[in-house]
Design a protein around this motif. Structure first.
Motif, short mmCIF file in Angstrom:
data_model
loop_
_atom_site.label_atom_id
_atom_site.label_comp_id
_atom_site.label_asym_id
_atom_site.label_seq_id
_atom_site.Cartn_x
_atom_site.Cartn_y
_atom_site.Cartn_z
N ALA A 1 33.55 7.26 25.18
CA ALA A 1 34.89 7.43 24.61
C ALA A 1 35.23 6.26 23.70
O ALA A 1 35.77 6.45 22.60
CB ALA A 1 35.92 7.56 25.72
N LYS A 2 34.90 5.05 24.12
CA LYS A 2 35.18 3.87 23.30
C LYS A 2 34.35 3.90 22.02
O LYS A 2 34.85 3.61 20.94
CB LYS A 2 34.89 2.61 24.09
N ALA A 3 33.09 4.27 22.14
CA ALA A 3 32.21 4.30 20.97
C ALA A 3 32.63 5.36 19.96
O ALA A 3 32.46 5.18 18.76
CB ALA A 3 30.77 4.55 21.41
N SER A 4 33.21 6.46 20.43
CA SER A 4 33.61 7.53 19.53
C SER A 4 35.07 7.45 19.13
O SER A 4 35.57 8.32 18.43
CB SER A 4 33.31 8.89 20.15
N GLY A 5 35.78 6.40 19.59
CA GLY A 5 37.16 6.21 19.19
C GLY A 5 38.14 7.15 19.89
O GLY A 5 39.20 7.45 19.37
N ARG A 6 37.78 7.61 21.07
CA ARG A 6 38.63 8.52 21.82
C ARG A 6 39.31 7.78 22.96
O ARG A 6 38.87 6.73 23.38
CB ARG A 6 37.79 9.67 22.38
N ARG A 7 40.36 8.37 23.49
CA ARG A 7 41.05 7.81 24.65
C ARG A 7 40.30 8.19 25.92
O ARG A 7 39.88 9.33 26.08
CB ARG A 7 42.46 8.33 24.74
N PHE A 8 40.15 7.24 26.80
CA PHE A 8 39.44 7.47 28.05
C PHE A 8 40.35 7.97 29.16
O PHE A 8 39.97 8.83 29.96
CB PHE A 8 38.74 6.17 28.48
N TRP A 9 41.56 7.44 29.23
CA TRP A 9 42.43 7.70 30.38
C TRP A 9 42.77 9.15 30.60
O TRP A 9 42.78 9.60 31.76
CB TRP A 9 43.69 6.84 30.28
N PRO A 10 43.05 9.97 29.58
CA PRO A 10 43.33 11.39 29.89
C PRO A 10 42.15 12.08 30.56
O PRO A 10 42.32 12.89 31.47
CB PRO A 10 43.61 12.00 28.52
N TRP A 11 40.95 11.71 30.14
CA TRP A 11 39.76 12.33 30.73
C TRP A 11 39.50 11.79 32.13
O TRP A 11 39.02 12.52 33.00
CB TRP A 11 38.56 12.12 29.81
N ALA A 12 39.82 10.53 32.35
CA ALA A 12 39.67 9.97 33.69
C ALA A 12 40.63 10.65 34.66
O ALA A 12 40.26 10.99 35.78
CB ALA A 12 39.91 8.46 33.66
N LEU A 13 41.87 10.86 34.22
CA LEU A 13 42.84 11.55 35.07
C LEU A 13 42.43 13.00 35.33
O LEU A 13 42.57 13.50 36.44
CB LEU A 13 44.23 11.50 34.44
N ALA A 14 41.91 13.66 34.30
CA ALA A 14 41.44 15.03 34.47
C ALA A 14 40.28 15.08 35.46
O ALA A 14 40.18 16.00 36.28
CB ALA A 14 41.02 15.63 33.13
N THR A 15 39.40 14.08 35.39
CA THR A 15 38.27 14.03 36.31
C THR A 15 38.75 13.79 37.74
O THR A 15 38.24 14.40 38.69
CB THR A 15 37.28 12.93 35.88
N LEU A 16 39.74 12.92 37.92
CA LEU A 16 40.28 12.69 39.26
C LEU A 16 40.97 13.94 39.81
O LEU A 16 40.85 14.24 41.00
CB LEU A 16 41.27 11.52 39.23
N ALA A 17 41.66 14.67 38.95
CA ALA A 17 42.39 15.85 39.40
C ALA A 17 41.49 17.08 39.58
O ALA A 17 41.68 17.85 40.51
CB ALA A 17 43.51 16.18 38.40
N LEU A 18 40.51 17.21 38.68
CA LEU A 18 39.71 18.44 38.67
C LEU A 18 38.26 18.24 39.09
O LEU A 18 37.49 19.20 39.10
CB LEU A 18 39.73 19.05 37.26
N GLY A 19 37.89 17.01 39.36
CA GLY A 19 36.51 16.75 39.74
C GLY A 19 35.59 16.85 38.53
O GLY A 19 35.93 16.42 37.43
N SER A 20 34.45 17.44 38.75
CA SER A 20 33.44 17.51 37.69
C SER A 20 33.89 18.37 36.50
O SER A 20 33.33 18.26 35.41
CB SER A 20 32.12 18.04 38.23
#
Length: 52
Positions: A5-24
């Motif tokens: 995410a950092k290398a491609s200039g994207r935000r990490f936190w929304p995906w981290a939250l989605a992973t915590l909420a939805l798993g894989s």
């Protein structure tokens, strides 16, 4: 995922939250989301040497 995410200039936190909420499914969404991964284009050195 954080490094990508950092290398491609994207935000990490929304995906981290989605992973915590939805798993894989959060990770799968990150990988498959349309337009999410930006293609890295490099100028081709061969294009400069081609003569029409």
């Amino acid at each position: 995922m954080a490094q990508d995410a950092k290398a491609s200039g994207r935000r990490f936190w929304p995906w981290a939250l989605a992973t915590l909420a939805l798993g894989s499914l959060g990770v799968l969404g990150y990988l498959l989301w349309p337009g999410a991964r930006r293609a890295v284009t490099r100028p081709s050195s061969r294009a400069d040497t081609l003569v029409a």
